[in-house]
Every structure is written in structure tokens, then in C-alpha cells.
Write a protein that holds these residues in place. Structure first.
Motif, PDB file in Angstrom:
ATOM      1  N   LEU A 154       0.833  -1.201   0.000  1.00 41.52           N
ATOM      2  CA  LEU A 154       0.000   0.000   0.000  1.00 41.52           C
ATOM      3  C   LEU A 154       0.869   1.254   0.000  1.00 41.52           C
ATOM      4  CD1 LEU A 154      -2.692  -0.967   2.685  1.00 41.52           C
ATOM      5  CD2 LEU A 154      -2.933  -1.044   0.210  1.00 41.52           C
ATOM      6  N   ASN A 155       0.510   2.232  -0.812  1.00 39.95           N
ATOM      7  CA  ASN A 155       1.216   3.503  -0.751  1.00 39.95           C
ATOM      8  C   ASN A 155       0.515   4.404   0.273  1.00 39.95           C
ATOM      9  OD1 ASN A 155      -1.061   4.749  -2.027  1.00 39.95           O
ATOM     10  ND2 ASN A 155      -0.239   4.195  -4.039  1.00 39.95           N
ATOM     11  N   ARG A 156       1.085   5.584   0.505  1.00 39.19           N
ATOM     12  CA  ARG A 156       0.588   6.454   1.563  1.00 39.19           C
ATOM     13  C   ARG A 156      -0.854   6.909   1.302  1.00 39.19           C
ATOM     14  NH1 ARG A 156       4.926   8.314   4.730  1.00 39.19           N
ATOM     15  NH2 ARG A 156       3.733  10.134   5.429  1.00 39.19           N
ATOM     16  N   SER A 157      -1.172   7.223   0.073  1.00 39.21           N
ATOM     17  CA  SER A 157      -2.529   7.682  -0.238  1.00 39.21           C
ATOM     18  C   SER A 157      -3.553   6.579  -0.002  1.00 39.21           C
ATOM     19  CB  SER A 157      -2.604   8.173  -1.687  1.00 39.21           C
ATOM     20  OG  SER A 157      -2.292   7.129  -2.599  1.00 39.21           O
ATOM     21  N   GLU A 158      -3.167   5.323  -0.287  1.00 40.33           N
ATOM     22  CA  GLU A 158      -4.079   4.200  -0.050  1.00 40.33           C
ATOM     23  C   GLU A 158      -4.278   3.960   1.442  1.00 40.33           C
ATOM     24  OE1 GLU A 158      -3.282   1.417  -4.005  1.00 40.33           O
ATOM     25  OE2 GLU A 158      -1.909   1.277  -2.289  1.00 40.33           O
ATOM     26  N   VAL A 159      -3.209   4.130   2.214  1.00 40.75           N
ATOM     27  CA  VAL A 159      -3.315   3.984   3.675  1.00 40.75           C
ATOM     28  C   VAL A 159      -4.263   5.045   4.239  1.00 40.75           C
ATOM     29  CG1 VAL A 159      -2.066   4.200   5.864  1.00 40.75           C
ATOM     30  CG2 VAL A 159      -1.053   2.916   3.964  1.00 40.75           C
TER      31      VAL A 159
ATOM     32  N   ASP B 167      -0.624  14.220   3.710  1.00 39.59           N
ATOM     33  CA  ASP B 167      -0.826  13.166   2.711  1.00 39.59           C
ATOM     34  C   ASP B 167      -2.299  12.995   2.354  1.00 39.59           C
ATOM     35  OD1 ASP B 167       1.944  12.198   2.479  1.00 39.59           O
ATOM     36  OD2 ASP B 167       1.690  11.628   4.572  1.00 39.59           O
TER      37      ASP B 167
END
Length: 271
Positions: free
Chosen positions: A1-6, A62
Motif C-alpha cells: 500500500l502507498n501512503r494515499s491508499e493507507v 498526505d
């Protein structure tokens, strides 16, 4: 997972948790009215608002809508504070006092979260000093209610609170150095550092047992204050200060291998 998905998953999780909590407390209110059960669920819901506030305010940069995240986070903090106050204010009337040690843990978690927000640049909208006062009262009450508890447990709880207070005064000193307020400047920095050093010294001198994390922080605080001339050796001048720091560092090395150990002053008594 990238930061935006988190961030997206976190938003979804907290939104769902709060929605379920609001629905549950509404159901209890309709079925039972303002009861002990209602207060218990209100405290749980308050925790969910506080957790979402911490999440939104820490991931603000973010978040796809940073300003909206900050606004919602600050609003959630306000909601959580109001709920916490309502639970305490109405607890006695409804026969719900709760356990003092549980309330202490709640207050300490609030304090740690708010300290993190201060370090991220947010202002103290809650009132940290009042929280520290309430936490100390709650801890004293918990210790009184549990007089049979081990001394290690009582000392470790006090040290956890003391560590948070040291971090608070260190933040005040650092923040004042960066952005002096009301022309106080150096005096306010010195006062905050002295308070942090006083707590650290008390911990090392008076407590029979030291939790490693607390002991390490206390030593770092004292060494830093000696280096900056905030506290000084009563004997020996510069040589005395060097010797004190050497002893503190030796003590620090001893702590690294254990979780809890007797403090130096009590070791002498037991020899």
C-alpha cells in the motif's frame, strides 16, 4: 500500500467505526435512557473520535484535502474532550465511577497524543496542564485503591507520567527558543528546562525502582541540562560535572541490559 491508499483506508475505517458507535449509543439512549451503560458507550465513542483526530492530524499532508482533514481532526478533538468531560461529570450521579487505573491510562493516552500534535506544530487546544493534574489525581486514587500492588507497579506508573511531563517541558523550552513569546525568551526556556531536570532528578534519587525508558530519559535530561548550565554540580565545579556525567552514563549502560532495576540511592542502603 502507498501512503494515499493507507490514508483512504484509514478514513474509511474511522468513519465506519464512528458511525457504528453513534448508532449504538443512540440505541442505548432510546432503550435505557441516560444510564451507566450509556456512559460506558460514550467513553468508547470518545476514544474513536480521539483516534480519528490523531489520524487525520498526523496524515494531514498526505490527505487529498489537507485543510478538510485538519478541520475535521480539530473538530473530533473537541468532540472527544466534551465527551470525556460528560462521562466524568455525570459518572458520580449515575453511579459510574470506573476504575481509577483505567481512567489514568485514558488520560495518559490523551496526553501522549496531544504531545505528538504539539511536536507536529499544532497548538494546545485541549489544555495539557489540566490533563497532567487530572492524571496525577487519578494515579494517586488508583494507588490508594490498590495498596496491595507491588511497589514496582506504582513506581512505573508514576514514571510514565513523569516522562510525559519531562517531554512537555522540553517541548516548551524548545518551542520558546524557536519562537520567543512575550519577550520572556531565555527566562522561560530556563524555567522549563529546570522543571524537566527537577522531575528527572527526583526520579533517579527517590524511586526505588526505575523503568529503563524512564531512567534513560531522566539521564539524558540531566546531562543535557548540565551541558547547558541549567543545573550544576554542587561540588568540584567543571570537574564535578564531568564526574557526575560519567556516573550517569555508567548508570545508563547498566540499564540497557535490564527492564527494571533498583535506583542507585537505594542500592547504597542495601549494601
Amino acid at each position: 500500500l502507498n501512503r494515499s491508499e493507507v490514508v483512504a483506508l484509514g478514513n474509511e475505517y474511522f468513519e465506519r467505526a464512528i458511525t457504528v458507535g453513534e448508532s449504538a449509543i443512540e440505541t442505548i439512549n432510546q432503550e435505557e435512557g441516560f444510564t451507566v451503560n450509556y456512559l460506558i458507550f460514550m467513553q468508547q465513542l470518545s476514544n474513536r473520535y480521539f483516534n480519528r483526530a490523531m489520524f487525520l492530524l498526523t496524515v494531514r499532508d498526505d490527505h487529498p484535502s489537507p485543510d478538510k482533514a485538519q478541520s475535521q481532526g480539530l473538530m473530533d478533538l473537541c468532540t472527544s474532550k466534551d465527551m470525556d468531560c460528560e462521562v466524568v461529570d455525570n459518572g458520580d450521579r449515575e453511579g459510574f465511577k470506573g476504575e481509577s487505573d483505567v481512567h489514568f491510562e485514558l488520560l495518559l493516552s490523551r496526553i501522549k497524543g496531544l504531545l505528538l500534535l504539539l511536536r507536529l506544530g499544532y497548538t494546545d487546544e485541549w489544555g495539557l496542564e489540566e490533563l497532567f493534574t487530572d492524571a496525577r489525581k487519578s494515579l494517586l486514587s488508583a494507588q490508594y485503591d490498590c495498596r496491595h500492588c507491588e511497589m514496582k507497579t506504582a513506581a512505573s506508573q508514576q514514571q510514565r507520567l513523569d516522562c510525559a511531563l519531562i517531554e512537555y517541558y522540553q517541548f516548551l523550552a524548545d518551542n520558546e527558543e524557536k519562537t520567543p513569546q512575550d519577550g520572556g525568551g531565555g527566562d522561560q526556556v530556563l524555567e522549563a528546562k529546570k522543571k524537566a531536570a527537577t522531575i528527572a532528578i527526583r526520579m533517579l534519587v527517590e524511586d526505588e525502582f526505575l523503568v529503563v525508558e524512564a531512567g534513560m530519559l531522566a539521564i539524558e535530561t540531566i546531562v543535557d541540562c548540565i551541558d547547558q548550565g541549567v543545573v550544576s554540580a554542587t561540588k568540584g565545579g567543571e570537574v564535578g560535572a564531568v564526574e557526575i556525567k560519567k556516573q550517569l552514563r555508567n548508570r545508563q549502560h547498566q540499564m540497557e541490559a535490564v527492564s527494571v532495576l533498583p535506583s542507585s540511592s537505594h542500592n547504597k542502603d542495601n549494601r
